[in-house]
Scaffold this motif. Structure first.
Motif, short mmCIF file in Angstrom:
data_model
loop_
_atom_site.label_atom_id
_atom_site.label_comp_id
_atom_site.label_asym_id
_atom_site.label_seq_id
_atom_site.Cartn_x
_atom_site.Cartn_y
_atom_site.Cartn_z
N ARG A 70 -0.25 -22.81 -34.33
CA ARG A 70 1.33 -22.43 -34.04
C ARG A 70 2.27 -23.67 -34.38
O ARG A 70 3.29 -23.56 -33.99
N ALA A 71 1.58 -24.79 -34.34
CA ALA A 71 2.35 -26.29 -34.50
C ALA A 71 1.84 -26.93 -35.80
O ALA A 71 0.73 -27.00 -35.93
N TYR A 72 2.86 -27.40 -36.59
CA TYR A 72 2.39 -27.88 -37.89
C TYR A 72 3.05 -29.36 -38.22
O TYR A 72 4.14 -29.52 -37.80
N ASP A 117 9.78 -11.62 -32.53
CA ASP A 117 9.62 -11.98 -31.11
C ASP A 117 10.14 -13.40 -30.71
O ASP A 117 9.67 -14.09 -29.90
N HIS A 118 11.13 -13.99 -31.54
CA HIS A 118 11.75 -15.02 -31.34
C HIS A 118 10.90 -16.24 -31.25
O HIS A 118 10.56 -16.94 -30.44
N GLN A 119 10.05 -16.44 -32.25
CA GLN A 119 9.02 -17.41 -32.48
C GLN A 119 9.45 -18.60 -33.49
O GLN A 119 9.38 -18.15 -34.57
N PRO A 120 10.13 -19.74 -33.05
CA PRO A 120 10.78 -20.76 -34.34
C PRO A 120 9.62 -21.21 -35.20
O PRO A 120 10.10 -21.49 -36.36
N PHE A 121 8.40 -21.24 -34.69
CA PHE A 121 7.46 -22.02 -35.28
C PHE A 121 7.44 -21.09 -36.84
O PHE A 121 6.69 -21.59 -37.53
N ILE A 122 7.38 -19.91 -36.85
CA ILE A 122 7.68 -19.16 -37.99
C ILE A 122 8.54 -19.74 -39.06
O ILE A 122 7.98 -19.69 -40.36
N ALA A 123 9.84 -19.90 -38.73
CA ALA A 123 10.56 -20.53 -39.72
C ALA A 123 10.37 -21.93 -40.06
O ALA A 123 10.63 -22.31 -41.12
N CYS A 175 -1.78 -18.40 -38.63
CA CYS A 175 -1.70 -17.82 -37.11
C CYS A 175 -0.85 -16.21 -37.62
O CYS A 175 -0.13 -16.25 -38.41
N TYR A 176 -1.87 -15.33 -37.20
CA TYR A 176 -1.19 -13.87 -37.25
C TYR A 176 -0.03 -13.71 -36.53
O TYR A 176 -0.04 -13.99 -35.59
N ILE A 177 0.60 -12.81 -37.30
CA ILE A 177 1.95 -12.47 -36.49
C ILE A 177 2.05 -10.78 -36.62
O ILE A 177 2.36 -10.50 -37.24
N GLY A 178 1.56 -10.32 -35.50
CA GLY A 178 1.43 -9.00 -35.28
C GLY A 178 2.73 -8.47 -35.01
O GLY A 178 3.00 -7.16 -35.50
N ASP A 179 3.82 -9.11 -34.75
CA ASP A 179 4.98 -8.54 -34.54
C ASP A 179 5.95 -8.17 -35.76
O ASP A 179 6.72 -7.70 -35.60
N ILE A 180 5.25 -8.27 -36.73
CA ILE A 180 5.56 -7.94 -38.14
C ILE A 180 5.78 -6.37 -38.08
O ILE A 180 6.69 -5.81 -38.94
N MET A 181 4.95 -5.57 -37.44
CA MET A 181 4.65 -4.22 -37.08
C MET A 181 6.01 -3.68 -36.40
O MET A 181 6.41 -2.69 -36.27
N GLU A 182 6.89 -4.69 -35.71
CA GLU A 182 7.79 -4.13 -34.89
C GLU A 182 9.05 -3.97 -35.52
O GLU A 182 9.15 -4.39 -36.75
N ASN A 183 10.13 -3.69 -35.01
CA ASN A 183 11.50 -3.60 -35.73
C ASN A 183 11.50 -2.74 -37.08
O ASN A 183 11.84 -3.68 -38.06
N CYS A 184 10.97 -1.83 -36.96
CA CYS A 184 10.67 -1.15 -38.37
C CYS A 184 12.01 -1.09 -39.40
O CYS A 184 11.49 -1.41 -40.44
N LEU A 201 1.28 -13.86 -41.96
CA LEU A 201 0.30 -14.84 -41.68
C LEU A 201 1.40 -16.03 -41.90
O LEU A 201 1.97 -16.16 -43.04
N VAL A 202 1.34 -17.22 -40.85
CA VAL A 202 1.87 -18.24 -41.30
C VAL A 202 0.85 -19.44 -41.56
O VAL A 202 -0.23 -19.32 -40.79
N PHE A 203 0.96 -20.52 -42.07
CA PHE A 203 0.18 -21.59 -42.58
C PHE A 203 1.04 -23.21 -42.52
O PHE A 203 2.21 -23.21 -42.79
N GLY A 204 0.16 -23.84 -42.22
CA GLY A 204 0.57 -25.30 -42.21
C GLY A 204 -0.54 -26.21 -41.65
O GLY A 204 -1.36 -25.68 -41.00
N TYR A 205 -0.44 -27.52 -42.01
CA TYR A 205 -1.38 -28.30 -41.56
C TYR A 205 -1.17 -28.66 -39.92
O TYR A 205 -0.03 -28.92 -39.48
N PRO A 206 -2.35 -28.43 -39.29
CA PRO A 206 -2.21 -28.73 -37.85
C PRO A 206 -1.85 -30.06 -37.26
O PRO A 206 -2.07 -31.02 -37.78
N THR A 207 -0.91 -29.81 -36.05
CA THR A 207 -0.66 -31.11 -35.38
C THR A 207 -2.06 -31.68 -34.73
O THR A 207 -2.83 -30.70 -34.64
#
Length: 253
Positions: free
Chosen positions: A15-17, A65-71, A131-140, A159-165
């Motif tokens: 969750r951190a890249y 779910d207000h997760q900044p690492f997605i952006a 990281c899988y983001i299950g919250d995509i099923m919310e807020n239809c 799914l979000v992807f990046g090189y891990p810290t």
């Protein structure tokens, strides 16, 4: 241990890249791995959305779910269970197809999730975390609007992807339940409280009962779970027998 097993055993959610972009050839290999996943009847009942618009990524980080690492992730993919593309192909060839039903949706969700798992395994083998983001099923309603999804196309996984810290690389992978708690032979046997405690208690820092009550409140009785059930239920309405109206094709702009 061969490299495939090593990737499967060691892969963990990241969750951190770092700020390093994902090269185009690595991205293509992730997508090709997804498209080569097992699929029902070679139908590939999914569509993968690559989210490249920074404003859309930011909005998804808020609605999920207000997760900044997605952006901040260099690569964001949404795996949609797609019951429309074959329906449209049948209709175009004069097959008079029926409207997609619940079984078609479940099959498409299976296809989409198998493809997504191929993607995360391939990415990890190349040093890319995910990281899988299950919250995509919310807020239809909002996600349908943001992504242009008709009712018969369901966002099964993001799914979000990046090189891990370094911190993420060194963080231990959470312990999984022992096989004895997962594998049964020939038929399903419902476990009693003692059996579930033996299966789950090894991963608890607190006394098991206290941990379970807190976990139930945080996960099962959460606002997220309530909204997800409402949202998924809204999608299911389009697949119920009483939904007799056939899907209408949407034109892309």
């Amino acid at each position: 241990m061969n490299t495939v097993l090593e990737s499967l055993y060691t892969r963990k959610s990241v969750r951190a890249y770092t700020r390093d972009p994902i090269p185009e050839d690595v991205k293509m290999n992730i997508l090709l791995a997804a498209s080569n996943a097992p699929t029902a009847g070679n139908q590939q009942l999914y569509t993968v959305l690559t989210i490249t618009d920074p404003a859309l990524k930011t909005r998804l980080s808020e609605t999920c779910d207000h997760q900044p690492f997605i952006a901040e992730a260099p690569l964001v993919l949404i795996f949609c269970a797609d019951t429309l593309k074959w329906y449209d192909a049948y209709a175009a060839c004069g097959c008079s197809p029926r409207a997609p039903g619940p079984g078609d949706l479940m099959l498409a969700v299976s296809d989409a999730m198998i493809a997504a798992q191929n993607a995360v395994t391939a990415a990890w083998s190349m040093g890319v975390g995910s990281c899988y983001i299950g919250d995509i099923m919310e807020n239809c309603e909002e996600h349908r609007s943001l992504l242009g999804l008709p009712p018969q196309v369901f966002p099964a996984a993001m799914l979000v992807f990046g090189y891990p810290t370094a911190q993420q690389l060194n963080r231990p992978k959470p312990e999984r339940a022992p096989l004895a708690g997962i594998v049964q032979e020939n038929r399903y046997c419902r476990r009693d409280g003692d059996a579930t405690a033996r299966m789950l208690a090894g991963d608890t820092a607190k006394p098991y009962r206290e941990w379970m009550q807190a976990f139930c409140k945080r996960k099962y009785h959460s606002d997220f779970a309530s909204e997800m059930n409402r949202s998924v239920g809204t999608y299911l309405q389009a697949f119920l027998p009483e939904a007799e109206e056939s899907p209408q094709p949407l034109e892309c702009e």
